[in-house]
Design an enzyme around this catalytic site. Sequence first.
Site: not given
Length: 493
Positions: A366-367
Site C-alpha cells: 500500500p501507499e
Amino acid sequence: MHLPSLSVALALVSSSLALPQTVLPESDVSSHAAAVKEAFSHAWDGYMKYAFPHDELLPISNSYGDSRNGWGASAVDALSTAIVMRNATIVNQILDHIAKIDYSKTSDTVSLFETTIRYLGGMLSGYDLLKGPAADLVKDSTKVDMLLQQSKNLGDVLKFAFDTPSGVPYNNINITSHGNDGATTNGLAVTGTLVLEWTRLSDLTGDQEYAKLSQRAESYLLAPQPSSGEPFPGLVGSEISIQTGQFTNGFVSWNGGSDSFYEYLMKMYVYDPKRFATYKDRWVAAAESSIDHLASSPASRPDLTFLATYNKGSLGLSSQHLACFDGGSYLLGGTVLDRADLIDFGLKLVDGCAETYHQTLTGIGPESFGWDEKSVPADQKEFYERAGFYVQSGAYILRPEVIESFYYAYRVTGKKQYRDWVWNAFVNINKYCRTGSGFAGLTDVNAVNGGNRYDNQESFLFAEVMKYAYLTHAPGMSPISIADEDKANESRG
C-alpha cells in the site's frame, strides 16, 4: 517522491566490492528477463501509440497527460532502462525526441525537484551509459553529445530558482517570468535531492556553477541550524526557510518529503569519496540515529522492523511505500563502508517492507500503513494481528521502492529469496495493473483485484520498476558491471 532511484554515475558502486552472486539456470534467467522486457515494450508501445510526445499515458482511456510540463517525461525517464535492456530502436526514438525539446517553453509551473530527477537525471544517466558501456547502441555520436547539451540547456533554464537570500531554492517556479509560488519554506527532500544531478552536470561540462548552486543549498542541510532542527545526530527537520536556510521544524522522517535527502547523502559519497566525505559522515549519523531512535516493531509482529517518524518527543508509528527505499540505502551504505551492522539492519527493513507486499490480497504493498496497536481500524484488527500493520492508504501508483530494496538485497547477499520477491512483485503488477495499452495504478491493494484503477501510468514505471525487475533477472546479472548498473539508475523516477 518516487525515487529515486539511484542516481547518475550516480551511485557509482565499484565492481571491486565483489558482491556475491547466485546463478539461475540460463533458461529461467532468460524467461524472467524476457518477461520484464515484454512488459516494458508493452508500456512503451502504448505510450507511443496514444500519448507520445506527451508526458504520460492514460492507460484506461488511451489518452495522454502532461503533468510534467509536456516535455515527454515518460520518454526521457525510459531512456536508461531502454539502454540497459539494449533496445537500440527505443533508445534512438528517445534521443530523436529529446533533441526536439525546448525546455524554455511550458505553460505550466515547473517543479525544480521533479524536473531534476526525471529530465536532468534521465538525460545525464543516458549520456554516461552511451558514452561508456553502451556506446555501440548509437552509431551517431552527435546524438549522444546532444544529451549533455540539452542537460546544460535545462540547467540554465532552472538555475534562477536558486536566486534567493539563502541560496535555498524555490521549488515551484515560472520559467517564463522567473517568478515563483511565493513559498517561504522548501522541503528537505526537495532541497536535498538536487545535488547529485547538478554536480554531475558541472563535472561533465566543466562549468562549476551548477554544482555550486546545489551544494550551497545542501550546505544548510549538512550543518543544520537551529539545534532544534536536528533532534538526533544526522536526523533533521522537514522544512527549511528559503530566506535564512534555517530549519523551521524538527519533524524527522524517512517518508516522502524527507526520504531522498538521506538517499543522496550516501550516493554523493559513492560518486566521489574524496569530495563528499562529509556527506558520508552525515549519512552514517542519520543511519545510526535511526537504529537507536526510530526503529520500531509492531506488537503483533515483533519480528518486523520499520522506521517510525519523530516529532516533539513522540514517535509516529506509520510509514509509506516511499520510505521502503530505506533498506536499500542501508545495504548500499553498509556495503560501501564494510559495516555488517548496517547491512543486517538494512535486511530487517527489507523484510518489513516485504511483508507489506506478502500480506495483501494482490501481493502489492500500500501507499501508506501503520502499526500503532491503539489505532487499528475495527475492520482491520484480524489483519493487523496476522500482518503486523494496517493499511492507511491502499493505493498503488506503480511505485518502485520495495522492488528497489529487494534488488539491493539480492545484489548484496546473493540469496535467491530476494530475487524471487522481485519476480513475485513483478508478476503481481503485471497481473493487476496491466491494461490493453500499459499499466494503471490500483485504488486498494488489499481489495479483490486491487479495487478500481487509476487512469495514469507514471514515468517511473519505466525508469525504476522495470529497470530493477530487469537487472535482477538479466542473464549474468546484465552485461553491465554493478558500477554501470548504478549509472543507469540516475532517474529517481
